[in-house]
Design a protein around this motif. Structure first.
Motif, short mmCIF file in Angstrom:
data_model
loop_
_atom_site.label_atom_id
_atom_site.label_comp_id
_atom_site.label_asym_id
_atom_site.label_seq_id
_atom_site.Cartn_x
_atom_site.Cartn_y
_atom_site.Cartn_z
N ALA A 394 0.83 -1.21 0.00
CA ALA A 394 0.00 0.00 0.00
C ALA A 394 0.86 1.26 0.00
CB ALA A 394 -0.92 0.00 1.21
N GLU A 395 2.13 1.13 0.27
CA GLU A 395 3.03 2.30 0.27
C GLU A 395 3.43 2.68 -1.15
OE1 GLU A 395 5.52 1.52 4.48
OE2 GLU A 395 6.51 1.32 2.53
N ILE A 396 3.47 1.69 -2.04
CA ILE A 396 4.14 1.87 -3.34
C ILE A 396 3.51 2.97 -4.17
CG2 ILE A 396 4.70 0.72 -5.52
CD1 ILE A 396 5.07 -1.84 -3.75
N GLY A 397 2.16 3.01 -4.21
CA GLY A 397 1.48 3.99 -5.06
C GLY A 397 1.82 5.43 -4.69
N GLY A 398 2.14 5.68 -3.40
CA GLY A 398 2.38 7.05 -2.97
C GLY A 398 3.84 7.39 -2.78
N TYR A 399 4.75 6.45 -3.11
CA TYR A 399 6.18 6.67 -2.88
C TYR A 399 6.73 7.42 -4.09
CZ TYR A 399 10.97 5.47 -1.30
OH TYR A 399 12.27 5.50 -0.87
N VAL A 400 7.03 8.73 -3.90
CA VAL A 400 7.36 9.59 -5.03
C VAL A 400 8.69 10.31 -4.81
CG1 VAL A 400 4.95 9.98 -5.71
CG2 VAL A 400 6.01 11.48 -4.00
N TRP A 401 9.27 10.78 -5.91
CA TRP A 401 10.47 11.61 -5.85
C TRP A 401 10.07 13.00 -5.37
CZ3 TRP A 401 14.73 8.97 -6.16
CH2 TRP A 401 14.82 7.84 -6.98
N LYS A 403 10.02 17.00 -5.31
CA LYS A 403 10.00 17.92 -6.44
C LYS A 403 11.13 18.94 -6.32
CE LYS A 403 5.21 17.33 -7.61
NZ LYS A 403 3.84 17.59 -7.14
N GLY A 404 11.63 19.38 -7.47
CA GLY A 404 12.66 20.40 -7.48
C GLY A 404 12.02 21.78 -7.44
N ALA A 405 12.85 22.81 -7.53
CA ALA A 405 12.35 24.19 -7.46
C ALA A 405 11.34 24.45 -8.58
CB ALA A 405 13.54 25.15 -7.58
N ASP A 406 11.48 23.73 -9.68
CA ASP A 406 10.55 23.93 -10.81
C ASP A 406 9.24 23.17 -10.61
OD1 ASP A 406 12.08 21.42 -13.02
OD2 ASP A 406 11.30 21.37 -10.96
N GLY A 407 9.12 22.53 -9.43
CA GLY A 407 7.86 21.84 -9.15
C GLY A 407 7.79 20.47 -9.81
N LYS A 408 8.85 20.12 -10.52
CA LYS A 408 8.86 18.81 -11.21
C LYS A 408 9.60 17.79 -10.32
CE LYS A 408 7.86 19.75 -15.95
NZ LYS A 408 7.43 21.13 -15.63
N PRO A 409 9.13 16.54 -10.33
CA PRO A 409 9.83 15.51 -9.54
C PRO A 409 11.27 15.35 -10.04
CG PRO A 409 7.87 14.58 -10.59
CD PRO A 409 7.99 15.98 -11.06
N LYS A 410 12.22 15.38 -9.10
CA LYS A 410 13.63 15.18 -9.48
C LYS A 410 14.03 13.80 -8.99
CE LYS A 410 16.79 18.37 -9.01
NZ LYS A 410 17.63 19.43 -8.40
N LYS A 411 14.53 12.97 -9.91
CA LYS A 411 14.81 11.57 -9.51
C LYS A 411 16.08 11.48 -8.69
CE LYS A 411 11.98 9.50 -13.01
NZ LYS A 411 11.74 8.34 -13.87
N GLU A 412 16.08 12.21 -7.56
CA GLU A 412 17.27 12.20 -6.70
C GLU A 412 16.91 11.72 -5.30
OE1 GLU A 412 19.75 15.69 -8.97
OE2 GLU A 412 19.06 15.97 -6.89
N VAL A 413 15.95 12.40 -4.71
CA VAL A 413 15.61 12.07 -3.33
C VAL A 413 14.13 11.70 -3.25
CG1 VAL A 413 15.81 12.88 -0.96
CG2 VAL A 413 17.07 14.04 -2.78
N PRO A 414 13.78 10.55 -2.73
CA PRO A 414 12.36 10.26 -2.57
C PRO A 414 11.80 11.00 -1.36
CG PRO A 414 13.68 8.39 -1.83
CD PRO A 414 14.64 9.41 -2.32
N VAL A 415 10.49 11.30 -1.41
CA VAL A 415 9.85 11.95 -0.26
C VAL A 415 9.83 10.93 0.88
CG1 VAL A 415 7.71 12.96 0.61
CG2 VAL A 415 8.43 13.38 -1.76
N ASP A 416 10.39 11.33 2.01
CA ASP A 416 10.59 10.39 3.12
C ASP A 416 9.34 10.24 3.98
OD1 ASP A 416 12.81 10.26 6.03
OD2 ASP A 416 11.76 8.70 4.88
N VAL A 417 8.25 9.77 3.39
CA VAL A 417 6.98 9.59 4.10
C VAL A 417 6.38 8.24 3.71
CG1 VAL A 417 4.60 10.40 4.29
CG2 VAL A 417 6.42 12.06 4.09
N ASP A 418 5.78 7.54 4.69
CA ASP A 418 5.07 6.27 4.38
C ASP A 418 5.93 5.33 3.55
OD1 ASP A 418 1.84 7.92 4.00
OD2 ASP A 418 2.91 7.17 5.76
N ASN A 419 7.20 5.13 3.96
CA ASN A 419 8.12 4.28 3.19
C ASN A 419 8.80 3.25 4.09
OD1 ASN A 419 9.54 6.06 4.67
ND2 ASN A 419 10.89 6.75 3.05
#
Ligand code: ATP
Ligand code: MG
Length: 446
Positions: A394-401, A403-419
């Motif tokens: 149930a965590e997988i669907g919400g596990y996201v990168w 976002k950078g300053a441009d508001g776009k997800p940056k594939k560097e750091v995942p959001v450290d929530v529900d993981n």
């Protein structure tokens, strides 16, 4: 008084007890008026979908003597702490002979004085479902099913004790390309949105928030990302910038099978108290594919309590290693209970890449990592109530990168929530894959 309330009142009078009041609001009311063959209630968490469906099922059993209905969900075990609780406690009443003398976990059938029956079944145990026929079927959390499961159920609708045969169901929103949403979009089934205002526990008749409503919506409001969009706002959306975008329930979430005793087995642990403590059990087949076949995912328990449960659940299993988060004190507590751990390799990016690699289909058309769908040992009701993930899948669907300053997800750091389950999964994969340590300059460690 509706026909239903009359029937209920008659049954209650017969049983010499006060009538339990249920008045459907909004789309729940359409259950009693629709002529659709497939009728799905969708919407945010807590709008009253399941209660409505279960009241309707109960009503049909009372109104149509000798009718046969089914209450189904993807796994039989998940019904015990969800639909059957609502049915027995809030629809029928705990002291009613209909639900007495049987543990919910063992419940296979409700038998009514008028000969009606309600069968309880899981798609994971098709035997009880596929060899028979029903007048009506209720599927709880219908998005958990695969399309072929759903179609197999509709093929069972050939009873003749009710004036129609129907499949009803409920669900929360999911990804916009989910087969059930597409089925509704093409009108192959009727899907009706439900609102929080439809639930009298949350809103009074004149639209005022109740105290319970205020607290409950505040909990949903605390959710983040795709979970908030789906469970508070009722939106069918996909997480933007999903870390594991190769994950597919239809491929990576599998039914239980007998795991050969000689397969390698490991455990992986992510410590937590306010956050869930997770422990995953993994079996590795001779071809190196990994299967998460059991998991603890629970808050508010001490490591000592978890250690005792881990030892009990692992009885008779030869565990090669346990990789764990680095907290020295917690690792010492596990060791004191006989669980010796290896400190996990915690490079986030290398770990994520290793999991991503395993999610991809290999040359044999199969991925290299799976989760057995009924792996969860015990659902944390507090997490469920808060709309938070209650298990790793149930965590997988919400596990996201992030976002950078441009508001776009940056594939560097995942959001450290529900993981939490995903962190221990990373530890397990790093242990099995043992990739050569790469000291990349700005690699991250959790
Ligand atoms: N019309 C109603 N009258 C009284 N109580 C209700 C009514 N509808 C729902 N409830 C109560 O509100 C709570 C939430 O309802 P229910 O479980 O049906 O919500 P749901 O939409 O299925 O939630 P989820 O999306 O989390 O599955 C339950 O305790 C239920 O009994
Ligand atoms: Mg529900």
């Amino acid at each position: 008084m509706t026909a239903y309330q009359k029937a209920r009142a008659a049954l209650d009078a017969e049983r010499g007890r006060t009538t339990r009041d249920y008045t459907p609001r909004g789309a729940m009311g359409e259950l009693w008026t629709t002529d659709a063959d497939e009728f799905i209630l969708s919407g945010p968490a807590g709008t009253g979908k399941s209660r409505g469906c279960l009241e309707y099922i109960h009503d049909c059993a009372l109104r149509y003597p000798g009718s046969r209905q089914l209450i189904a969900r993807k796994t039989r075990v998940s019904l015990t702490e969800s639909g059957l609780v609502t049915f027995e406690r809030q629809v029928v009443g705990e002291h009613d002979p209909l639900v007495a003398n049987m543990q919910r976990g063992n419940r296979a059938l409700y038998t009514y004085p008028n000969g009606s029956e309600i069968v309880v079944g899981g798609i994971d145990r098709p035997g009880r479902i596929m060899s028979t026929e029903f007048d009506q079927i209720y599927v709880q959390e219908a998005t958990e099913l695969q399309l072929q499961d759903y179609e197999a159920l509709t093929s069972r609708l050939r009873g003749n004790a009710m004036p129609y045969s129907r499949l009803i169901g409920d669900c929360n929103p999911d990804r916009p390309d989910h087969w059930l949403k597409l089925r509704a979009d093409t009108r192959a089934c009727t899907m009706r949105p439900t609102l929080h205002q439809d639930n009298p526990r949350l809103y009074t008749d004149d639209g005022q928030l109740t105290e319970f409503g205020r607290k409950y919506l505040a909990k949903l409001n605390n959710l983040t990302g795709v979970r908030r969009d789906r469970l508070l706002l009722g939106l069918w959306v996909q997480a933007e910038g999903a870390v594991y975008d190769d994950w597919n329930d239809a491929i990576h979430l599998i039914d239980r099978f007998d795991i050969p005793a000689d397969w390698r087995r490991i455990r992986s642990v992510d410590f937590g108290f306010t956050n869930p403590f997770t422990c995953g059990w993994w079996a590795i087949d001779p071809d190196g594919r990994m299967y998460r076949y059991r998991e603890i995912y629970h808050t508010k328990r001490t490591v000592a309590e978890h250690a005792a449960q881990i030892m009990a659940l692992s009885e008779g299993e030869r565990i090669e290693a346990t990789v764990a988060d680095h907290d020295a004190e917690d690792r010492a507590t596990l060791a004191a209970h006989g669980i010796h751990t290896i400190p996990a390799r915690k490079s986030i990016r290398q770990g994520i890449e290793a999991v991503q690699q395993r999610l991809k289909l290999a040359g044999d058309g199969k991925p290299r990592i799976f989760i057995l769908r009924d792996s969860l040992v015990e659902r944390d009701e507090e997490l469920a109530e808060a709309g938070a993930p209650t298990h790793t899948a149930a965590e997988i669907g919400g596990y996201v990168w992030a976002k950078g300053a441009d508001g776009k997800p940056k594939k560097e750091v995942p959001v450290d929530v529900d993981n939490h389950g995903l962190d221990d999964t990373r530890y397990a994969v790093m242990y099995v894959d043992q990739p050569r340590a790469r000291s990349r300059p700005n690699d991250l460690y959790d």
